[in-house]
Design a protein around this motif. Structure first.
Motif, short mmCIF file in Angstrom:
data_model
loop_
_atom_site.label_atom_id
_atom_site.label_comp_id
_atom_site.label_asym_id
_atom_site.label_seq_id
_atom_site.Cartn_x
_atom_site.Cartn_y
_atom_site.Cartn_z
N PHE A 136 -11.33 -8.61 -1.05
CA PHE A 136 -11.93 -9.79 -1.63
C PHE A 136 -11.32 -9.93 -3.02
O PHE A 136 -11.41 -9.01 -3.83
N ALA A 137 -10.73 -11.08 -3.30
CA ALA A 137 -10.05 -11.30 -4.57
C ALA A 137 -10.71 -12.43 -5.35
O ALA A 137 -10.90 -13.52 -4.81
N GLY A 138 -11.05 -12.16 -6.59
CA GLY A 138 -11.60 -13.20 -7.45
C GLY A 138 -10.50 -14.13 -7.90
O GLY A 138 -9.55 -13.70 -8.55
N VAL A 139 -10.62 -15.42 -7.55
CA VAL A 139 -9.63 -16.39 -8.00
C VAL A 139 -10.19 -17.22 -9.16
O VAL A 139 -9.44 -17.81 -9.93
N ALA A 140 -11.50 -17.26 -9.27
CA ALA A 140 -12.24 -17.85 -10.39
C ALA A 140 -13.59 -17.14 -10.38
O ALA A 140 -13.92 -16.46 -9.41
N ASP A 141 -14.37 -17.29 -11.42
CA ASP A 141 -15.66 -16.61 -11.44
C ASP A 141 -16.58 -17.06 -10.31
O ASP A 141 -17.44 -16.32 -9.87
N SER A 142 -16.35 -18.27 -9.80
CA SER A 142 -17.19 -18.80 -8.72
C SER A 142 -16.44 -18.94 -7.40
O SER A 142 -16.94 -19.57 -6.47
N GLN A 143 -15.24 -18.36 -7.29
CA GLN A 143 -14.45 -18.47 -6.07
C GLN A 143 -13.79 -17.13 -5.73
O GLN A 143 -13.39 -16.39 -6.63
N ALA A 144 -13.68 -16.88 -4.44
CA ALA A 144 -12.98 -15.68 -3.97
C ALA A 144 -12.15 -16.02 -2.75
O ALA A 144 -12.45 -16.97 -2.01
N VAL A 145 -11.11 -15.26 -2.55
CA VAL A 145 -10.30 -15.34 -1.34
C VAL A 145 -10.47 -14.00 -0.63
O VAL A 145 -10.46 -12.95 -1.26
N VAL A 146 -10.65 -14.07 0.68
CA VAL A 146 -10.82 -12.86 1.48
C VAL A 146 -9.63 -12.74 2.43
O VAL A 146 -9.28 -13.71 3.11
N VAL A 147 -9.03 -11.56 2.44
CA VAL A 147 -7.88 -11.28 3.30
C VAL A 147 -8.23 -10.09 4.18
O VAL A 147 -8.69 -9.06 3.67
N ARG A 148 -8.02 -10.23 5.48
CA ARG A 148 -8.22 -9.11 6.42
C ARG A 148 -6.89 -8.87 7.12
O ARG A 148 -6.34 -9.76 7.75
N HIS A 149 -6.38 -7.63 7.02
CA HIS A 149 -5.11 -7.28 7.65
C HIS A 149 -5.33 -6.23 8.73
O HIS A 149 -5.95 -5.20 8.49
N LEU A 150 -4.81 -6.52 9.92
CA LEU A 150 -4.79 -5.59 11.04
C LEU A 150 -3.36 -5.08 11.14
O LEU A 150 -2.43 -5.88 11.35
N ARG A 151 -3.18 -3.78 10.94
CA ARG A 151 -1.81 -3.24 10.93
C ARG A 151 -1.20 -3.26 12.33
O ARG A 151 -1.92 -3.28 13.34
N PRO A 152 0.14 -3.22 12.41
CA PRO A 152 0.81 -3.23 13.71
C PRO A 152 0.51 -1.97 14.52
O PRO A 152 0.30 -0.89 13.96
N THR A 153 0.53 -2.11 15.83
CA THR A 153 0.38 -0.96 16.72
C THR A 153 1.50 0.04 16.45
O THR A 153 2.65 -0.33 16.30
N GLY A 154 1.13 1.31 16.36
CA GLY A 154 2.11 2.37 16.13
C GLY A 154 2.46 2.59 14.68
O GLY A 154 3.13 3.56 14.34
N ASP A 155 2.02 1.73 13.79
CA ASP A 155 2.29 1.87 12.36
C ASP A 155 1.24 2.79 11.77
O ASP A 155 0.06 2.68 12.05
N ARG A 156 1.65 3.71 10.94
CA ARG A 156 0.71 4.63 10.29
C ARG A 156 0.52 4.27 8.81
O ARG A 156 -0.14 4.99 8.08
N GLY A 157 1.10 3.15 8.39
CA GLY A 157 0.96 2.73 7.00
C GLY A 157 -0.47 2.30 6.67
O GLY A 157 -1.29 2.06 7.56
N ASN A 158 -0.76 2.20 5.41
CA ASN A 158 -2.07 1.80 4.94
C ASN A 158 -2.20 0.28 5.01
O ASN A 158 -1.50 -0.44 4.30
N PRO A 159 -3.10 -0.25 5.86
CA PRO A 159 -3.22 -1.70 5.97
C PRO A 159 -3.74 -2.35 4.69
O PRO A 159 -3.55 -3.55 4.48
N CYS A 160 -4.37 -1.58 3.81
CA CYS A 160 -4.86 -2.15 2.55
C CYS A 160 -3.70 -2.53 1.63
O CYS A 160 -3.82 -3.47 0.85
N ASP A 161 -2.58 -1.82 1.74
CA ASP A 161 -1.41 -2.17 0.92
C ASP A 161 -0.93 -3.58 1.25
O ASP A 161 -0.65 -4.38 0.36
N LYS A 162 -0.85 -3.91 2.54
CA LYS A 162 -0.40 -5.25 2.94
C LYS A 162 -1.46 -6.29 2.61
O LYS A 162 -1.14 -7.39 2.17
N ALA A 163 -2.74 -5.96 2.80
CA ALA A 163 -3.81 -6.91 2.46
C ALA A 163 -3.72 -7.29 0.98
O ALA A 163 -3.88 -8.46 0.62
N LYS A 164 -3.45 -6.31 0.14
CA LYS A 164 -3.33 -6.56 -1.31
C LYS A 164 -2.15 -7.50 -1.59
O LYS A 164 -2.27 -8.44 -2.37
N LEU A 165 -1.01 -7.26 -0.95
CA LEU A 165 0.16 -8.12 -1.15
C LEU A 165 -0.11 -9.55 -0.70
O LEU A 165 0.30 -10.51 -1.36
#
Length: 178
Positions: A136-165
């Motif tokens: 959940f990212a604050g874009v203004a004090d009264s607004q937020a953007v929500v990003v949900r990332h599902l990592r690829p099958t077989g990938d062991r990377g951290n899906p939070c890294d991509k969600a942040k990007l």
């Protein structure tokens, strides 16, 4: 099971969530989340326009985004290789990032983070974020953007890294706020 039926977002107005002890933002005027020093404006931006096509491609997702049928938040989803996906929506009618802070006790994984440009955000996941991660990212004090990332099958990377990007790319593409 790959998809989750429960949404990552704060619950719509009228639904209970979080304890009443943490809901002081609206009643007492206390801000629960850090303030946004460089506000952007997501109001009026269509969900599938939140992530620009060139940013989606650079992040490994195929434009255009497809609207999802969630009447509460109207997210848009982009697909990537091997089952990867990212969904994005803007919450512009409540208290921004403070909405998720009010409900932080409902999340198994709640971690504040600062995005590029100094925007406050928080990872907020109802389960361990090893396969799917929401930010959940604050874009203004009264607004937020929500990003949900599902990592690829077989990938062991951290899906939070991509969600942040993705969250940083969405914010970078929004017009300046008031």
């Amino acid at each position: 099971m790959r998809g989750r039926s429960a949404g990552p977002g704060p619950r719509p107005a009228g639904e209970s969530g979080g304890s009443s002890a943490t809901s002081t933002s609206a009643a007492g005027g206390e801000r629960l989340a850090p303030p946004v020093s460089d506000p952007r404006d997501a109001s009026g931006v269509a969900p599938c326009d939140l992530l620009k096509p060139e940013a989606a491609t650079a992040l490994g997702f195929t434009p255009p985004g497809q609207p999802l049928s969630d009447p509460s938040f109207k997210p848009c989803q982009w697909r990537g290789p091997n089952g990867a996906s990212v969904s994005v929506f803007a919450d512009t009618r409540r208290e921004g990032l403070s909405e998720v802070y009010k409900q932080k006790s409902r999340y198994k994984d709640f971690r504040p983070v600062t995005l590029a440009g100094g925007h406050p955000a928080a990872y907020a996941n109802v389960s361990d974020p090893e396969i799917e991660c929401s930010i959940f990212a604050g874009v203004a004090d009264s607004q937020a953007v929500v990003v949900r990332h599902l990592r690829p099958t077989g990938d062991r990377g951290n899906p939070c890294d991509k969600a942040k990007l993705v969250a940083e790319a969405v914010i970078a593409g929004l017009p300046a706020g008031k």
